[in-house]
Scaffold this motif. Structure first.
Motif, PDB file in Angstrom:
ATOM      1  N   ASP A 120      -5.847   8.673   1.966  1.00 33.27           N
ATOM      2  CA  ASP A 120      -4.519   8.482   2.546  1.00 33.27           C
ATOM      3  C   ASP A 120      -3.731   7.381   1.836  1.00 33.27           C
ATOM      4  O   ASP A 120      -2.521   7.482   1.672  1.00 33.27           O
ATOM      5  N   ILE A 121      -4.428   6.310   1.436  1.00 31.90           N
ATOM      6  CA  ILE A 121      -3.775   5.253   0.671  1.00 31.90           C
ATOM      7  C   ILE A 121      -3.859   5.662  -0.794  1.00 31.90           C
ATOM      8  O   ILE A 121      -4.940   5.761  -1.367  1.00 31.90           O
ATOM      9  N   ARG A 122      -2.703   5.924  -1.392  1.00 33.84           N
ATOM     10  CA  ARG A 122      -2.652   6.506  -2.734  1.00 33.84           C
ATOM     11  C   ARG A 122      -2.723   5.468  -3.847  1.00 33.84           C
ATOM     12  O   ARG A 122      -3.172   5.756  -4.944  1.00 33.84           O
TER      13      ARG A 122
ATOM     14  N   GLU B 245       3.411   0.294   3.147  1.00 40.62           N
ATOM     15  CA  GLU B 245       2.902  -0.687   4.113  1.00 40.62           C
ATOM     16  C   GLU B 245       2.656  -1.970   3.324  1.00 40.62           C
ATOM     17  O   GLU B 245       1.871  -1.977   2.378  1.00 40.62           O
TER      18      GLU B 245
ATOM     19  N   PHE C 243       0.869  -1.173   0.000  1.00 45.52           N
ATOM     20  CA  PHE C 243       0.000   0.000   0.000  1.00 45.52           C
ATOM     21  C   PHE C 243       0.906   1.223   0.000  1.00 45.52           C
ATOM     22  O   PHE C 243       1.772   1.359   0.859  1.00 45.52           O
ATOM     23  N   LEU C 244       0.733   2.083  -0.990  1.00 47.88           N
ATOM     24  CA  LEU C 244       1.497   3.320  -1.071  1.00 47.88           C
ATOM     25  C   LEU C 244       0.652   4.406  -0.425  1.00 47.88           C
ATOM     26  O   LEU C 244      -0.415   4.766  -0.928  1.00 47.88           O
ATOM     27  N   LYS C 245       1.106   4.867   0.727  1.00 44.06           N
ATOM     28  CA  LYS C 245       0.347   5.830   1.524  1.00 44.06           C
ATOM     29  C   LYS C 245       1.004   7.203   1.473  1.00 44.06           C
ATOM     30  O   LYS C 245       2.204   7.307   1.249  1.00 44.06           O
ATOM     31  N   SER C 246       0.213   8.225   1.714  1.00 43.19           N
ATOM     32  CA  SER C 246       0.758   9.586   1.765  1.00 43.19           C
ATOM     33  C   SER C 246       1.857   9.640   2.813  1.00 43.19           C
ATOM     34  O   SER C 246       1.672   9.193   3.944  1.00 43.19           O
TER      35      SER C 246
ATOM     36  N   LEU D  48       5.754   9.389  -0.284  1.00 40.93           N
ATOM     37  CA  LEU D  48       4.955   8.191  -0.042  1.00 40.93           C
ATOM     38  C   LEU D  48       5.615   7.340   1.038  1.00 40.93           C
ATOM     39  O   LEU D  48       6.828   7.389   1.218  1.00 40.93           O
ATOM     40  N   GLU D  49       4.796   6.562   1.726  1.00 41.09           N
ATOM     41  CA  GLU D  49       5.260   5.549   2.664  1.00 41.09           C
ATOM     42  C   GLU D  49       4.709   4.208   2.210  1.00 41.09           C
ATOM     43  O   GLU D  49       3.669   4.155   1.549  1.00 41.09           O
TER      44      GLU D  49
END
Length: 176
Positions: A130-132, A163, A85-88, A160-161
């Motif tokens: 939030d999840i991009r 998960e 998951f690519l998150k903000s 991006l972060e």
């Protein structure tokens, strides 16, 4: 006599032909007939039995299991993938030009992951949450998936972060 010779020549040519191929354009499956042996292929690669595929994946370090579908009685081979998951991320203060360059590098990274066979599918979410977006990594371990995902220029820049979670899917089942 000329017509008979031509017919015989055509029949001889057709009967001596070693390979005949039929293509099912919906699945791109090609069945090659060599004398009386049929070899089924998908995009030029021989289709393996579930047992052969499981042995190959296990040898490469992938986690798998299989089960019998009650309805069809087919053996279904499940493989562990890793969904990222690519998150903000915390650093989203880049100006428009920097963000555009990061986006270009991000897309190049994802394209490379796909081309090299590490990722099977990637894409953004359409809700601006939030999840991009997501990427599904087809690698044997979480450590490899995490390493590849963290090579993304957007992640390195903090925009991006990542998960990552293990995810199971049936081998050979396409998206519909």
């Amino acid at each position: 006599m000329k017509h008979i010779s031509l017919i015989l020549l055509i029949l001889f040519t057709v009967s001596c032909k070693k390979e005949a191929q039929t293509t099912d354009s919906t699945t791109e499956t090609i069945i090659t007939k060599t004398d009386t042996v049929y070899i089924e292929t998908y995009k030029g690669e021989p289709i393996k039995t579930a047992k052969e595929l499981k042995a190959e994946l296990t040898e490469k370090g992938y986690q798998t299991f299989d089960y019998v579908d009650e309805k069809t009685q087919d053996t279904i081979l499940m493989q562990q993938y890793f969904i990222a998951f690519l998150k903000s991320g915390p650093i989203r203060s880049q100006n428009e030009e920097e963000a555009a360059k990061l986006q270009e590098a991000h897309l190049a990274h994802l394209g490379r992951m796909y081309e090299e066979g590490y990722a099977d599918i990637s894409g953004p979410f359409g809700d601006n949450g939030d999840i991009r977006g997501i990427t599904i990594y087809n690698v044997p371990t979480l450590k490899i998936a995490d390493s590849l995902a963290n090579m993304d220029p957007m992640v390195k820049a903090g925009r991006l972060e990542i998960e990552i979670h293990p995810w199971w899917a049936a081998k050979g089942f396409p998206l519909r």
